[in-house]
Structure formats: structure tokens, C-alpha cells
Write a protein that holds these residues in place. Sequence first.
Motif, PDB file in Angstrom:
ATOM      1  N   UNK A 237     -18.343  13.218 -25.753  1.00  0.00           N
ATOM      2  CA  UNK A 237     -17.483  14.306 -26.232  1.00  0.00           C
ATOM      3  C   UNK A 237     -16.744  14.971 -25.079  1.00  0.00           C
ATOM      4  N   UNK A 238     -17.414  15.119 -23.948  1.00  0.00           N
ATOM      5  CA  UNK A 238     -16.775  15.713 -22.775  1.00  0.00           C
ATOM      6  C   UNK A 238     -15.639  14.832 -22.271  1.00  0.00           C
ATOM      7  N   UNK A 239     -15.842  13.512 -22.283  1.00  0.00           N
ATOM      8  CA  UNK A 239     -14.832  12.594 -21.742  1.00  0.00           C
ATOM      9  C   UNK A 239     -13.662  12.392 -22.694  1.00  0.00           C
ATOM     10  N   UNK A 240     -13.934  12.322 -23.999  1.00  0.00           N
ATOM     11  CA  UNK A 240     -12.857  12.064 -24.957  1.00  0.00           C
ATOM     12  C   UNK A 240     -11.924  13.258 -25.115  1.00  0.00           C
ATOM     13  N   UNK A 241     -12.455  14.477 -24.966  1.00  0.00           N
ATOM     14  CA  UNK A 241     -11.630  15.693 -25.047  1.00  0.00           C
ATOM     15  C   UNK A 241     -10.835  15.747 -26.341  1.00  0.00           C
ATOM     16  N   UNK A 242     -11.531  15.571 -27.471  1.00  0.00           N
ATOM     17  CA  UNK A 242     -10.871  15.564 -28.770  1.00  0.00           C
ATOM     18  C   UNK A 242     -10.630  16.975 -29.274  1.00  0.00           C
ATOM     19  N   UNK A 243      -9.720  17.097 -30.212  1.00  0.00           N
ATOM     20  CA  UNK A 243      -9.484  18.380 -30.867  1.00  0.00           C
ATOM     21  C   UNK A 243     -10.577  18.608 -31.915  1.00  0.00           C
ATOM     22  N   UNK A 244     -11.022  19.848 -32.055  1.00  0.00           N
ATOM     23  CA  UNK A 244     -12.102  20.140 -32.992  1.00  0.00           C
ATOM     24  C   UNK A 244     -11.691  19.928 -34.438  1.00  0.00           C
ATOM     25  N   UNK A 245     -10.387  19.912 -34.723  1.00  0.00           N
ATOM     26  CA  UNK A 245      -9.939  19.677 -36.094  1.00  0.00           C
ATOM     27  C   UNK A 245     -10.081  18.226 -36.510  1.00  0.00           C
ATOM     28  N   UNK A 246     -10.360  17.338 -35.588  1.00  0.00           N
ATOM     29  CA  UNK A 246     -10.397  15.911 -35.923  1.00  0.00           C
ATOM     30  C   UNK A 246     -11.565  15.164 -35.312  1.00  0.00           C
ATOM     31  N   UNK A 247     -12.405  15.811 -34.495  1.00  0.00           N
ATOM     32  CA  UNK A 247     -13.480  15.078 -33.833  1.00  0.00           C
ATOM     33  C   UNK A 247     -14.557  14.613 -34.805  1.00  0.00           C
ATOM     34  N   UNK A 248     -14.643  15.255 -35.985  1.00  0.00           N
ATOM     35  CA  UNK A 248     -15.630  14.813 -36.972  1.00  0.00           C
ATOM     36  C   UNK A 248     -15.351  13.392 -37.454  1.00  0.00           C
ATOM     37  N   UNK A 249     -14.074  13.000 -37.475  1.00  0.00           N
ATOM     38  CA  UNK A 249     -13.722  11.638 -37.880  1.00  0.00           C
ATOM     39  C   UNK A 249     -14.143  10.610 -36.830  1.00  0.00           C
ATOM     40  N   UNK A 250     -14.375  11.048 -35.614  1.00  0.00           N
ATOM     41  CA  UNK A 250     -14.874  10.162 -34.565  1.00  0.00           C
ATOM     42  C   UNK A 250     -16.388  10.025 -34.673  1.00  0.00           C
TER      43      UNK A 250
ATOM     44  N   UNK B 265     -25.184  13.380 -33.304  1.00  0.00           N
ATOM     45  CA  UNK B 265     -23.842  13.682 -33.811  1.00  0.00           C
ATOM     46  C   UNK B 265     -23.574  15.183 -33.778  1.00  0.00           C
ATOM     47  N   UNK B 266     -24.599  15.978 -34.091  1.00  0.00           N
ATOM     48  CA  UNK B 266     -24.442  17.423 -34.057  1.00  0.00           C
ATOM     49  C   UNK B 266     -24.141  17.896 -32.641  1.00  0.00           C
ATOM     50  N   UNK B 267     -24.816  17.334 -31.656  1.00  0.00           N
ATOM     51  CA  UNK B 267     -24.542  17.679 -30.265  1.00  0.00           C
ATOM     52  C   UNK B 267     -23.105  17.330 -29.896  1.00  0.00           C
ATOM     53  N   UNK B 268     -22.622  16.198 -30.373  1.00  0.00           N
ATOM     54  CA  UNK B 268     -21.240  15.778 -30.133  1.00  0.00           C
ATOM     55  C   UNK B 268     -20.256  16.782 -30.729  1.00  0.00           C
ATOM     56  N   UNK B 269     -20.528  17.241 -31.952  1.00  0.00           N
ATOM     57  CA  UNK B 269     -19.602  18.110 -32.673  1.00  0.00           C
ATOM     58  C   UNK B 269     -19.621  19.555 -32.181  1.00  0.00           C
ATOM     59  N   UNK B 270     -20.715  19.973 -31.571  1.00  0.00           N
ATOM     60  CA  UNK B 270     -20.803  21.351 -31.080  1.00  0.00           C
ATOM     61  C   UNK B 270     -20.396  21.439 -29.611  1.00  0.00           C
ATOM     62  N   UNK B 271     -20.823  20.482 -28.804  1.00  0.00           N
ATOM     63  CA  UNK B 271     -20.538  20.542 -27.365  1.00  0.00           C
ATOM     64  C   UNK B 271     -19.068  20.268 -27.067  1.00  0.00           C
ATOM     65  N   UNK B 272     -18.475  19.287 -27.755  1.00  0.00           N
ATOM     66  CA  UNK B 272     -17.094  18.902 -27.476  1.00  0.00           C
ATOM     67  C   UNK B 272     -16.093  20.038 -27.604  1.00  0.00           C
ATOM     68  N   UNK B 273     -16.099  20.804 -28.715  1.00  0.00           N
ATOM     69  CA  UNK B 273     -15.139  21.912 -28.824  1.00  0.00           C
ATOM     70  C   UNK B 273     -15.367  23.039 -27.831  1.00  0.00           C
ATOM     71  N   UNK B 274     -16.573  23.132 -27.254  1.00  0.00           N
ATOM     72  CA  UNK B 274     -16.851  24.196 -26.295  1.00  0.00           C
ATOM     73  C   UNK B 274     -16.563  23.789 -24.858  1.00  0.00           C
ATOM     74  N   UNK B 275     -16.699  22.490 -24.570  1.00  0.00           N
ATOM     75  CA  UNK B 275     -16.542  22.058 -23.186  1.00  0.00           C
ATOM     76  C   UNK B 275     -16.152  20.587 -23.151  1.00  0.00           C
ATOM     77  N   UNK B 276     -15.000  20.293 -22.578  1.00  0.00           N
ATOM     78  CA  UNK B 276     -14.584  18.920 -22.335  1.00  0.00           C
ATOM     79  C   UNK B 276     -13.696  18.892 -21.103  1.00  0.00           C
ATOM     80  N   UNK B 277     -13.134  17.730 -20.828  1.00  0.00           N
ATOM     81  CA  UNK B 277     -12.380  17.561 -19.588  1.00  0.00           C
ATOM     82  C   UNK B 277     -11.194  18.528 -19.519  1.00  0.00           C
ATOM     83  N   UNK B 278     -10.417  18.576 -20.583  1.00  0.00           N
ATOM     84  CA  UNK B 278      -9.220  19.427 -20.554  1.00  0.00           C
ATOM     85  C   UNK B 278      -9.589  20.905 -20.531  1.00  0.00           C
ATOM     86  N   UNK B 279     -10.707  21.272 -21.187  1.00  0.00           N
ATOM     87  CA  UNK B 279     -11.110  22.671 -21.203  1.00  0.00           C
ATOM     88  C   UNK B 279     -11.576  23.147 -19.833  1.00  0.00           C
TER      89      UNK B 279
END
Length: 361
Positions: free
Chosen positions: A239-252, A264-278
Motif C-alpha cells: 500500500x505504501x509503494x502503490x500510493x493509491x487513492x482511497x476512493x479506489x484502493x478497495x478494488x485493488x 486486507x484491512x491493514x492495506x485499506x487503513x495504512x495506505x490512505x494514511x501513509x504512502x510514497x506521495x503522502x
Amino acid sequence: MTLPEPSATGDILKAFLSILFEGAPYILVGTLLSGFIDAFLPAKLLERVLPKNRVLSTFAAGFLGLVFPVCECAVVPVVRRLVQKGLPISCGITYLLSAPIINPIVIASTLTAFKEFQKIDGVFGIGNATMTLSRITLGYAVAVIVGLVLIRKKPADVLTDAVVRGIGKGAAANGAPQTFDAKLTHAMRTAMRDFLDTAMYFTIGVIITAAFNTQVDQSKITAVAGNELFAVPSLMGLAFALALCSTSDAFIAAPMDSFSNAAKLAFLVFGPMLDVKLVFMYSSVFRRKFLVGLCAAIFLLVALLCEPWAKWVGKLSNKPVPTAVSSMGAGGPAGAPAAAPASPPAPASAVSPSSSTEAKP
């Protein structure tokens, strides 16, 4: 017309388009909303609606995403402006972390991606949408915990010098458009810029996910997916590397069948809070030392809480469903109910013909 032979490129393209067409509408709606919020929402409005008590205002700030829905790409500049106009640090960071998860667009996209819309049957059926409910509640908990820890922090301890110098300055000097037409133009330009930026990161993530799902032998990742010790941090790293938007990361995350719900829950919660672009966006607002501590705190909280949280929410959907009463016993002929108790050992296949025979004139 003959169909082309199956190929690796064709498999990737099919998976890519299927995920892209599912997630793109949510990106469009989310960026349009963020554009209108940026142009039309007065910054001081949030200060008026929040309680005066710091603790209560921190708890309330976790729900602001329901009223002012923005993705993680748009929330950083919004929080920067709000903090400069007097919003407490604890409220600003709580809103910063929770808004990309707790907003109507993300909730709808998560329900769609995990096919949980049909599982909700009235108010008491909300617990059946386990992944969506887990994501909302854990995201809120992590954001509020971080906000409460920072409740006594001063802006100078957290924010960069450039942001601190802007605290207390009026909004008239920022050249914001005042007429409706100017604001509408500004909203459309902001939405277009956010959409192009978000769609770029989303497309890259979809390509990687499509290749992962079609070309990687899933049996090779079973050892990682089946071990929560490695599955959770590995998906958080993804999730940190992909830097997806939270509106669409659930489809990943939804197609990753080899991984558990906790991962999967860790992916969906951690990604919107912290990723490469953030990380780069946060560095323009927060001091480096504070940013390192914030990243470590978010990682530890999500990694430690995701598994017990997923199990706890999963118990809400394990309620026994009452079985329907047989139509033979409830609405059969007048003589059938009296005869049924006299022969309990008789199998259902033997009782059924006799009942239908008695019902005939």
C-alpha cells in the motif's frame, strides 16, 4: 471472427481494464467534491462546528470526512490552511488521517469492491458488511489515538517554519476568487488537476495489481499470505509503494483472495494514511523529526490492531439466522397437524406424499 489466442499480455489487459472501469468513477466523483470544497468551503466553518473542549473536538474531527469528503491527495493542503487559521493541531491531524477513509465516496467504493451492499438488510444488517465496517472503525480509532497523543503539542513543535509563520494571517492576502464564476472555475481547475494526479497513481497501481494477479503464481505467495506475521506488513508495504487513492484502493485489495481479511484491512487503513506521495506532501507541512515519529506510530498502530480488530468486527456478522417454518406444519390441511406429532420418526419424504393425498378432495 476468431478470438485471439490466450496470452500474458491479454490477461493483464483484461484484468487492468476490469479494475480501471470499476474504480475510475469514484476517482472522478471524489476529485469533483474536493474541487468544490476547496473553492466554496469557508475555512473558519470547521472551527465553529467543533466543540471548544480539545478532547471532544478531537473525537469530533474524526467524523469531519463525512461532511467534507476529500481524498488523501486533497486533504493535506486543506488541513494546512485550516491549521494556519487556528484549527488545533490535534484536530487537524485527526482530520488529516481519518478523512481519506471516513467519507461517503470511500465507504461506497469499499462496499462495491467487496460486494457488501447486498449483505446489508436494514439497520441490524450493517454488521454483515465486515470489511467496510472494519475499515471505518479502525481508521477512526487510529486517527483519534494519534490526535489525542498530540493534544498538548504546540504548532512550532509539529509544523515547519513556513507553515508556522502563516498562522493567524488573514485569508484576504491569498488572492482567493470571490465571485461565483471565479470560484466555479477554480473548483473545476482544482478537480481536473487532482483527477489527473490521482488517476496517474491509480493507473500505475492497477497495472501492478493486474500483473500480480495474472502472472504471479499464487501458490508461491501462499506461505506469505497464510502467515499473518508476514502478510500484514507485506500488504502495508505494498500500500505504501502503490500510493493509491482511497476512493479506489478497495478494488485493488478485494481480488487478493490469498490474503486474510486482517491483511486486507491493514492495506485499506495504512495506505490512505501513509504512502510514497503522502510522505513528500507531509514533509511540506511537518518537521522531519515529527514526520518520522508519525510514520512509525501509524505503522505500529495499524499492524498491531488490524488482526484483533478484524476478528472483533467479524463476530458481528456471525449471528444465527432463524429458519423458516415449514409450510406443511403451518398452513397444511386441518387433519395434517394432528397426525404429524404421532409419527416423529417418519422421514420427511414419507410424510409428504400422505399429506398431499389427504389434501385432495
